[in-house]
Design a protein around this motif. Structure first.
Motif, PDB file in Angstrom:
ATOM      1  N   CYS A   1      41.969  43.817  59.235  1.00  0.00           N
ATOM      2  CA  CYS A   1      41.494  42.983  58.124  1.00  0.00           C
ATOM      3  C   CYS A   1      39.977  42.913  58.103  1.00  0.00           C
ATOM      4  O   CYS A   1      39.343  43.074  57.044  1.00  0.00           O
TER       5      CYS A   1
ATOM      6  N   LEU B   1      39.657  42.623  48.097  1.00  0.00           N
ATOM      7  CA  LEU B   1      40.591  41.532  47.850  1.00  0.00           C
ATOM      8  C   LEU B   1      41.886  41.713  48.632  1.00  0.00           C
ATOM      9  O   LEU B   1      42.520  40.724  49.017  1.00  0.00           O
TER      10      LEU B   1
ATOM     11  N   VAL C   1      40.962  40.316  51.932  1.00  0.00           N
ATOM     12  CA  VAL C   1      40.735  38.867  51.915  1.00  0.00           C
ATOM     13  C   VAL C   1      42.018  38.096  51.629  1.00  0.00           C
ATOM     14  O   VAL C   1      42.272  37.043  52.239  1.00  0.00           O
ATOM     15  N   LEU C   2      42.829  38.590  50.695  1.00  0.00           N
ATOM     16  CA  LEU C   2      43.988  37.834  50.236  1.00  0.00           C
ATOM     17  C   LEU C   2      45.311  38.329  50.814  1.00  0.00           C
ATOM     18  O   LEU C   2      46.112  37.537  51.298  1.00  0.00           O
ATOM     19  N   VAL C   3      45.555  39.629  50.732  1.00  0.00           N
ATOM     20  CA  VAL C   3      46.867  40.154  51.110  1.00  0.00           C
ATOM     21  C   VAL C   3      47.041  40.228  52.619  1.00  0.00           C
ATOM     22  O   VAL C   3      48.095  39.860  53.145  1.00  0.00           O
TER      23      VAL C   3
ATOM     24  N   PHE D   1      47.825  36.781  54.214  1.00  0.00           N
ATOM     25  CA  PHE D   1      49.171  36.374  53.812  1.00  0.00           C
ATOM     26  C   PHE D   1      50.227  37.202  54.545  1.00  0.00           C
ATOM     27  O   PHE D   1      51.238  36.669  54.999  1.00  0.00           O
TER      28      PHE D   1
ATOM     29  N   ARG E   1      51.879  35.585  47.401  1.00  0.00           N
ATOM     30  CA  ARG E   1      51.492  36.729  48.224  1.00  0.00           C
ATOM     31  C   ARG E   1      51.959  38.027  47.587  1.00  0.00           C
ATOM     32  O   ARG E   1      51.210  39.013  47.478  1.00  0.00           O
TER      33      ARG E   1
ATOM     34  N   PHE F   1      49.825  38.907  44.448  1.00  0.00           N
ATOM     35  CA  PHE F   1      48.545  39.498  44.837  1.00  0.00           C
ATOM     36  C   PHE F   1      48.742  40.945  45.279  1.00  0.00           C
ATOM     37  O   PHE F   1      47.975  41.849  44.922  1.00  0.00           O
ATOM     38  N   ASP F   2      49.776  41.155  46.089  1.00  0.00           N
ATOM     39  CA  ASP F   2      50.045  42.473  46.641  1.00  0.00           C
ATOM     40  C   ASP F   2      50.270  43.503  45.531  1.00  0.00           C
ATOM     41  O   ASP F   2      49.645  44.570  45.506  1.00  0.00           O
TER      42      ASP F   2
END
Length: 334
Positions: A49, A86, A89-91, A94, A114, A117-118
């Motif tokens: 990540c 992103l 940061v997001l996936v 999660f 989640r 976003f994915d």
């Protein structure tokens, strides 16, 4: 991107394969005494990540800061880097917090967010790559009209369309029940339909378009090489240099696309055929394919750094902190 597992397998999944969960009164919770495997797993995923975020930040800062990189093609690369950032940061967080087992046992809104976003960011990545392939087509196959057809205004409109379509597909597929981590039981027919239509429009169709475009570019580039080899005039040499640069850019972006396909194709094949299989893939296989697909977001910046000398120069200036001590926006990158 975690495909749905049969509900009947829930009774043994966590105890058998997941090192970070334990059963308690027929429920599964994150263990308070994680094993070494669990710790190493999350350290590895956390490092993945971090590298993804830092690498794509370097690409974004380079393109935004250095004026030499302000080109239509690089704006598309910037959009791709935003999508990859992103994802980091997001996936990634999660997916680390809500792995296959966690999602199966926590049927709530967060799990669906989640997934949304994915799907959206994955679709955005491949649509941006599709647009990049079209940009390369005009640059190599129609060089005389390239700058008039592909300019900054057109590129920004295309980027906005890519993100708009990605968001709509992400929302639509989740509403339709695409089971890449669905947090509730579904009719098997609905699962098959959702898991077929979704990947076709968000992956297979754009991938086929890109492959056809790059095949056309390859054939045209081969003709250009033969034409250049058969000419000796000075003006043609100048054009040859430009053509060589365009072919190098096309080769690099084709490698980006190839890596993208290698990372995501196994996952999408699994998604399509899993509902049809009598013995669906095991959880370790699904999680491995999931993280292979997500790891593509980390690889793109490494490809840019390896093949593009101006990106390497930009990365060095950013990492060394030179851009914070003096104005280097007009620097000629080599």
């Amino acid at each position: 991107m975690d495909p749905e597992l049969n509900v009947s397998s829930r009774n043994y999944i966590v105890d058998d394969i997941h090192p970070c969960y334990e059963s308690y009164n027929l429920t599964f919770i994150f263990t308070s005494n994680p094993s070494i495997v669990c710790v190493l797993l999350y350290v590895f995923l956390g490092s993945l990540c971090l590298v993804t975020i830092c690498g794509n930040l370097l690409v974004m800062i380079s393109i935004i800061y250095f004026k030499q990189l302000h080109t239509p093609t690089n704006y598309l690369i910037l959009s791709l880097a935003v999508a990859d950032l992103l994802v980091g940061v997001l996936v990634f967080p999660f997916s680390m917090a809500f792995t296959v087992t966690s999602c199966l046992y926590h049927e709530n809104l967060i799990c669906k967010i989640r997934d949304s976003f994915d799907v959206s960011l994955c679709t955005s990545s491949i649509l941006n790559l599709c647009c990049i392939s079209i940009d390369r087509y005009y640059a190599v196959c129609q060089p005389l009209t390239y700058r008039t057809k592909i300019n900054t205004r057109v590129t920004l409109i295309v980027i906005l369309l890519c993100w708009g379509v990605s968001v709509l597909i992400g929302i639509g597929i989740i509403i339709a029940g695409f089971s890449q981590g669905t947090c509730e039981e579904m009719c098997s027919v609905d699962v098959v339909v959702a898991n077929t239509i979704g990947p076709v429009f968000s992956f297979y169709l754009p991938a086929i378009i890109m492959l056809c475009i790059y095949l056309k570019i390859f054939l045209v580039a081969q003709k250009q090489v033969k034409s250049i080899q058969n000419t000796t005039c000075r003006s043609t040499k100048s054009g040859a240099i430009v053509s060589k640069m365009e072919r190098k850019a096309t080769k690099t972006l084709a490698i980006v696309m190839g890596v993208f396909l290698l990372c995501l194709t196994p996952y999408f094949i699994c998604v399509v055929f899993q509902p049809l299989a009598d013995n669906p893939p095991s959880v370790p296989v699904i999680e491995t394919l999931n993280w292979l697909a997500l790891s593509n977001s980390m690889l793109n910046p490494l490809i840019y750094a390896f093949f593009y000398s101006w990106f390497r120069s930009a990365f060095r200036m950013i990492i060394s902190g030179k851009i914070f001590h003096s104005n280097l926006a007009d620097t000629k990158l080599i």
